[in-house]
Design a protein around this motif. Sequence first.
Motif, short mmCIF file in Angstrom:
data_model
loop_
_atom_site.label_atom_id
_atom_site.label_comp_id
_atom_site.label_asym_id
_atom_site.label_seq_id
_atom_site.Cartn_x
_atom_site.Cartn_y
_atom_site.Cartn_z
N TYR A 101 40.12 46.96 36.94
CA TYR A 101 41.56 47.09 37.20
C TYR A 101 42.27 47.39 35.89
CZ TYR A 101 40.65 45.28 41.84
OH TYR A 101 40.18 45.13 43.12
N HIS A 109 42.88 47.13 47.83
CA HIS A 109 43.75 46.01 48.24
C HIS A 109 45.06 46.54 48.82
CE1 HIS A 109 41.76 42.64 46.00
NE2 HIS A 109 41.31 43.63 45.27
N TYR A 143 32.54 46.28 41.89
CA TYR A 143 32.69 45.74 40.53
C TYR A 143 32.23 44.28 40.54
CZ TYR A 143 36.99 43.58 42.32
OH TYR A 143 37.88 42.85 43.06
N HIS A 145 36.38 48.28 47.43
CA HIS A 145 37.52 48.06 48.34
C HIS A 145 38.83 48.50 47.72
CE1 HIS A 145 37.15 44.44 45.80
NE2 HIS A 145 38.48 44.48 45.80
N ARG A 152 31.38 42.60 44.01
CA ARG A 152 32.24 42.71 45.19
C ARG A 152 32.02 44.09 45.79
NH1 ARG A 152 37.57 41.07 46.68
NH2 ARG A 152 36.22 41.13 48.51
FE LIG Z 1 39.53 43.64 44.16
#
Ligand SMILES: [Fe+2]
Length: 307
Positions: free
Chosen positions: A167, A228, A202, A226, A223
């Motif tokens: 991120y 969000h 990630y 995806h 994870r």
């Molecule tokens: Fe996430």
Amino acid sequence: MDNSPNPTQRPSFLEEQNSVSVVNSRMGNDVSPRMRRVMSAVVKHLHELTIEVEPTHDEWKQAIEFLTEVGHTCTDWRQEFILLSDVLGVSMLVETINSRRPSGATENTVLGPFYVPEAPRYPNGSNICLDGKGGPLVVRGRVTDLDGKPIPGALVDVWQTNDDGFYDVQQKGVQPDWNLRGVFTAEEDGSYWYRSTKPRFYPIPDDGPVGKLLEKLGRHPNRAAHIHFIVSAPGYDPVITHIFTDDCQYLYEDAVFGVRESLIANFKTISDAAEEAEVGLAGVDFARPYHFVETDFVLTKRADIDL
Ligand SMILES: [Fe+2]
């Protein structure tokens, strides 16, 4: 004269057989009913766990040291206890218990630690990928109520990783600020669309005690890929959710158990003009091939949930 208490009226000393009732009976009369219920259950399950696994002194010391390390790893920007709750599936369980929604409504999942409020507002069709990395992606859909009626003005707040699996807030100075974040507004027909990049999987932060625990358990920290979303509109219950790419290798082993069947989205590849026309995409301004996903959000009024 014998002044010692009558044995039948004395409180019991703690033994293996009565440990739960001995501890819980110490609670005062003014304890709130909720506190009484919660702490009685905590004691009951902790004692049952202890009796079941019969920890040695060394093992109990290790458990205390582990929790101490979890605490010491927490800082203003890192919450290792939340991570522990996440990887044990408790965060997702709490999420599930607190978000029972009517059939047909978009299901929620965990918020995660990387949400930043007040992301830039963009007109529909904007590209939120500011670093130019990864496979171009078009995201499109509608925001409606349970009856399928559009909710114009609904806000679609999105955030995701870049193609390196980070991120923007994890790479300050490396990625542009607000990379792969934005807020879009549903049109009169409830539709929204924007351009981005296909997310990738990630790892959750795995350099602390929780990461070591995962390793000992033979689990990876990844994870499933995806995007969000927080979708909100006045008078409706906001939904905090993700969509997951249907081709991710970690779809069935998400490290925090956040995947739900209904949140797996079909990511298509648009290779030519005919395919573009078939799904009704125009003005995309991406070189083909590019990725395309369609995802609708169904919001509920508060009254729908309380019924
Ligand atoms: Fe996430």
